[in-house]
Every structure is written in C-alpha cells, then in structure tokens.
Design a protein around this motif. Structure first.
Motif, PDB file in Angstrom:
ATOM      1  N   SER A 130       0.847  -1.194   0.000  1.00 25.47           N
ATOM      2  CA  SER A 130       0.000   0.000   0.000  1.00 25.47           C
ATOM      3  C   SER A 130       0.881   1.242   0.000  1.00 25.47           C
ATOM      4  CB  SER A 130      -0.915   0.002   1.230  1.00 25.47           C
ATOM      5  OG  SER A 130      -0.150  -0.047   2.417  1.00 25.47           O
ATOM      6  N   GLN A 131       0.392   2.312  -0.626  1.00 31.29           N
ATOM      7  CA  GLN A 131       1.173   3.545  -0.758  1.00 31.29           C
ATOM      8  C   GLN A 131       1.007   4.405   0.492  1.00 31.29           C
ATOM      9  OE1 GLN A 131       2.937   3.491  -3.805  1.00 31.29           O
ATOM     10  NE2 GLN A 131       1.952   1.485  -3.760  1.00 31.29           N
ATOM     11  N   ARG A 132       1.549   3.906   1.613  1.00 23.55           N
ATOM     12  CA  ARG A 132       1.480   4.611   2.885  1.00 23.55           C
ATOM     13  C   ARG A 132       2.811   5.293   3.181  1.00 23.55           C
ATOM     14  NH1 ARG A 132      -1.280   0.021   6.824  1.00 23.55           N
ATOM     15  NH2 ARG A 132      -3.275  -0.173   5.724  1.00 23.55           N
ATOM     16  N   PRO A 133       2.793   6.368   3.998  1.00 27.37           N
ATOM     17  CA  PRO A 133       4.047   7.042   4.358  1.00 27.37           C
ATOM     18  C   PRO A 133       5.081   6.100   4.981  1.00 27.37           C
ATOM     19  CG  PRO A 133       2.194   8.419   4.944  1.00 27.37           C
ATOM     20  CD  PRO A 133       1.613   7.109   4.489  1.00 27.37           C
ATOM     21  N   ARG A 134       4.630   5.189   5.870  1.00 25.63           N
ATOM     22  CA  ARG A 134       5.560   4.272   6.524  1.00 25.63           C
ATOM     23  C   ARG A 134       6.243   3.360   5.508  1.00 25.63           C
ATOM     24  NH1 ARG A 134       3.095  -0.562   9.899  1.00 25.63           N
ATOM     25  NH2 ARG A 134       2.630  -1.086   7.726  1.00 25.63           N
ATOM     26  N   ASN A 135       5.460   2.785   4.584  1.00 27.37           N
ATOM     27  CA  ASN A 135       6.034   1.902   3.573  1.00 27.37           C
ATOM     28  C   ASN A 135       6.965   2.658   2.636  1.00 27.37           C
ATOM     29  OD1 ASN A 135       4.558  -0.179   4.664  1.00 27.37           O
ATOM     30  ND2 ASN A 135       2.925  -0.093   3.136  1.00 27.37           N
ATOM     31  N   ALA A 136       6.588   3.892   2.295  1.00 29.35           N
ATOM     32  CA  ALA A 136       7.438   4.706   1.425  1.00 29.35           C
ATOM     33  C   ALA A 136       8.758   5.033   2.122  1.00 29.35           C
ATOM     34  CB  ALA A 136       6.712   5.990   1.029  1.00 29.35           C
ATOM     35  N   PHE A 137       8.705   5.334   3.421  1.00 26.42           N
ATOM     36  CA  PHE A 137       9.917   5.650   4.173  1.00 26.42           C
ATOM     37  C   PHE A 137      10.851   4.440   4.232  1.00 26.42           C
ATOM     38  CE2 PHE A 137      12.361   5.634   8.109  1.00 26.42           C
ATOM     39  CZ  PHE A 137      12.988   6.876   8.056  1.00 26.42           C
ATOM     40  N   ILE A 138      10.311   3.264   4.536  1.00 30.35           N
ATOM     41  CA  ILE A 138      11.123   2.045   4.624  1.00 30.35           C
ATOM     42  C   ILE A 138      11.745   1.719   3.263  1.00 30.35           C
ATOM     43  CG2 ILE A 138      11.057  -0.451   5.031  1.00 30.35           C
ATOM     44  CD1 ILE A 138       8.837   0.114   7.103  1.00 30.35           C
ATOM     45  N   THR A 139      10.957   1.882   2.201  1.00 30.95           N
ATOM     46  CA  THR A 139      11.478   1.660   0.851  1.00 30.95           C
ATOM     47  C   THR A 139      12.618   2.623   0.549  1.00 30.95           C
ATOM     48  OG1 THR A 139       9.293   0.931   0.084  1.00 30.95           O
ATOM     49  CG2 THR A 139      10.885   1.597  -1.605  1.00 30.95           C
ATOM     50  N   GLY A 140      12.417   3.897   0.896  1.00 28.10           N
ATOM     51  CA  GLY A 140      13.459   4.897   0.699  1.00 28.10           C
ATOM     52  C   GLY A 140      14.706   4.590   1.502  1.00 28.10           C
ATOM     53  N   LEU A 141      14.538   4.055   2.714  1.00 29.02           N
ATOM     54  CA  LEU A 141      15.672   3.700   3.574  1.00 29.02           C
ATOM     55  C   LEU A 141      16.560   2.655   2.888  1.00 29.02           C
ATOM     56  CD1 LEU A 141      16.817   4.136   6.529  1.00 29.02           C
ATOM     57  CD2 LEU A 141      15.566   2.053   7.120  1.00 29.02           C
ATOM     58  N   PHE A 142      15.946   1.569   2.407  1.00 29.97           N
ATOM     59  CA  PHE A 142      16.716   0.533   1.714  1.00 29.97           C
ATOM     60  C   PHE A 142      17.288   1.065   0.401  1.00 29.97           C
ATOM     61  CE2 PHE A 142      14.222  -2.287   4.487  1.00 29.97           C
ATOM     62  CZ  PHE A 142      15.237  -3.115   4.958  1.00 29.97           C
ATOM     63  N   SER A 143      16.505   1.866  -0.279  1.00 33.22           N
ATOM     64  CA  SER A 143      16.966   2.464  -1.529  1.00 33.22           C
ATOM     65  C   SER A 143      18.178   3.357  -1.297  1.00 33.22           C
ATOM     66  CB  SER A 143      15.827   3.272  -2.169  1.00 33.22           C
ATOM     67  OG  SER A 143      16.256   3.932  -3.331  1.00 33.22           O
ATOM     68  N   GLY A 144      18.158   4.135  -0.205  1.00 34.42           N
ATOM     69  CA  GLY A 144      19.263   5.021   0.124  1.00 34.42           C
ATOM     70  C   GLY A 144      20.535   4.270   0.454  1.00 34.42           C
ATOM     71  N   ILE A 145      20.394   3.178   1.207  1.00 32.42           N
ATOM     72  CA  ILE A 145      21.561   2.349   1.534  1.00 32.42           C
ATOM     73  C   ILE A 145      22.209   1.819   0.261  1.00 32.42           C
ATOM     74  CG2 ILE A 145      22.289   0.174   2.606  1.00 32.42           C
ATOM     75  CD1 ILE A 145      20.117   0.672   4.741  1.00 32.42           C
ATOM     76  N   MET A 146      21.387   1.353  -0.666  1.00 27.53           N
ATOM     77  CA  MET A 146      21.906   0.800  -1.924  1.00 27.53           C
ATOM     78  C   MET A 146      22.442   1.894  -2.846  1.00 27.53           C
ATOM     79  SD  MET A 146      19.089  -2.172  -2.691  1.00 27.53           S
ATOM     80  CE  MET A 146      19.902  -2.668  -4.206  1.00 27.53           C
TER      81      MET A 146
END
Length: 253
Positions: A130-146
């Motif tokens: 789902s396009q929720r702020p929490r899911n977007a933040f977690i996705t961004g976190l992993f994306s940022g690490i990579m």
C-alpha cells in the motif's frame, strides 16, 4: 591555432564500450523511468573497477534524472517522493560506510547478487504494498543504503511500485524525480566526505555524455510508440546474463 581532431576524439574512441553501455541504460531509463543503474552497473564493471563504477554512475544518475525531471515534474506524486527521499537521506550514510569498507571485488559480487535477488523476486512475486508514508519511508531507507553502497537506488523502489495503482506517466515521473533527489544527496556525501576520487570519476563521466544525451533523447521519442513490456523483458534477460557473467569473473579471481 590548429586543432588536432584525432587527439581530441581519441579519448572518446577508447571509451566506446562504456559509452554504449550508458546509451542503452539511459534509453531504457527514458522509456520506463528506471533501469539506468540496473543496466549500467554490471555493464560498466566490464570496463572499470567496481568502486570507480559506483562513483561514475552517481554522476550519470544525477545528470540523467535532472534532465528528465525538468520535463516530467508536473505529473509526479510529491507525497510519495517526500517520504521516499526522507528514508533515502537516513539510509545513505550507512550505505557509504559499506562502500568504504568493502573491497572492489567484493563490491562487484554484492552488486551482482543484489541484482539477481531483485530479478528473481520481481519475476516470481506479486507483492502489493500500500502507498502509505511508513512503507514509502522504509522503501526509501533501503533504496538510500543501496544508492551510496552500490549506486543502485532502483530495486527497492521497483518492488514497492510493482503493483502500485499509478498510471504509466505518474510512475515514470515519480521515479525520475525521486532518483534525482536521491542522487543529489549521494553526490553530496561522496564529494564532501573525502577519501573518494570523485575527480577521476567526473573526468570519465564527461566522456559518457554523448551516449547519455543520445539515449535520453531517443528514449523520449520512443516512449509514445514502444511497448514497455517488451523492454522490461529485454532488460531482465540482459541483466540475468550480465549478472552471471560478473559473478563468474569475480569469483574466479
């Protein structure tokens, strides 16, 4: 003043291979909104050291997404971009630490394994986030690490958006604008941290510009007439081959 055109063109001639890799990657990026780093990373590692490849790709990603953002910003989903970028900013310092403490050969293996895992998950999974702020933040976190460790912010984002209720235009513009912001932060971290040779990477990047601009221009034209499904299939097939080839060459050393 006489100009020796042969001496001017020789550096470009010597880099036709990586220039071609950038052309293919930027062409796919222009059509789909992603695929630049996924395609360019393993291809560029054929010609450059893995760590130098990561730094060159930071330049390529920044300028490519900047150019596209100018054209696509009106249709982007800014609420998603905000939380994705917030997560990326939090994750990027951890990715940079990983980049500094991993050898070039190990980094090549990590990139190949991440790509293979992403391809398998993306092929067989039908995850729906789902396009929720929490899911977007977690996705961004992993994306940022990579983004700062292996210069690939895309896999986490593509899995997150795999079954998203976004139009083709919204998906492309949202991805492009997010990648521009994430790459801006990555470039700032690398440039101001010291210990990385961003000058050498910038010089190599300058030779990639003809391939980058040509790919973006032709991809923009092809966007209206091309089946994205076909190019996603082509991208996956090519990446499977390149990943196995990269793993083979890294492991036999």
């Amino acid at each position: 003043m006489d100009i020796d055109f042969i001496s001017v063109l020789t550096p470009f001639h010597d880099r036709l291979g990586p220039m071609g890799a950038v052309f293919v990657a930027s062409f796919l990026q222009s059509i789909t909104g992603f695929g630049l780093m996924l395609t360019a990373s393993p291809l560029m590692m054929i010609f450059y050291d893995a760590k130098l490849t990561v730094q060159i790709l930071i330049y390529i990603g920044f300028f490519s997404n900047f150019i596209q953002s100018i054209m696509l910003w009106r249709t982007a989903k800014y609420d998603l971009i905000f939380f994705l970028t917030l997560g990326a900013v939090c994750g990027q310092p951890f990715g940079f630490i990983l980049f500094n403490y991993v050898t070039a050969n190990h980094l090549k293996i990590i990139i190949s394994v991440i790509l293979l895992c992403f391809l398998v998950v993306n092929h067989f999974s039908h995850l729906n986030f789902s396009q929720r702020p929490r899911n977007a933040f977690i996705t961004g976190l992993f994306s940022g690490i990579m983004a700062t460790s292996v210069s690939m912010a895309g896999p986490a984002l593509i899995i997150y958006f795999a079954n998203a209720q976004l139009s083709r235009v919204e998906l492309r513009s949202t991805c492009v604008l997010y990648f521009f912001l994430a790459q801006s932060c990555s470039m700032a971290i690398f440039c101001f941290s010291g210990g990385t040779n961003m000058m050498a990477a910038g010089k190599e990047f300058s030779y990639m510009l003809p391939g980058l601009f040509a790919g973006l221009f032709l991809g923009q034209i092809a966007f209206k007439y091309t089946s994205v499904k076909f190019f996603r299939f082509l991208l996956s097939a090519m990446l499977y081959f390149i990943c196995f080839q990269s793993l083979y060459t890294a492991l036999i050393k």
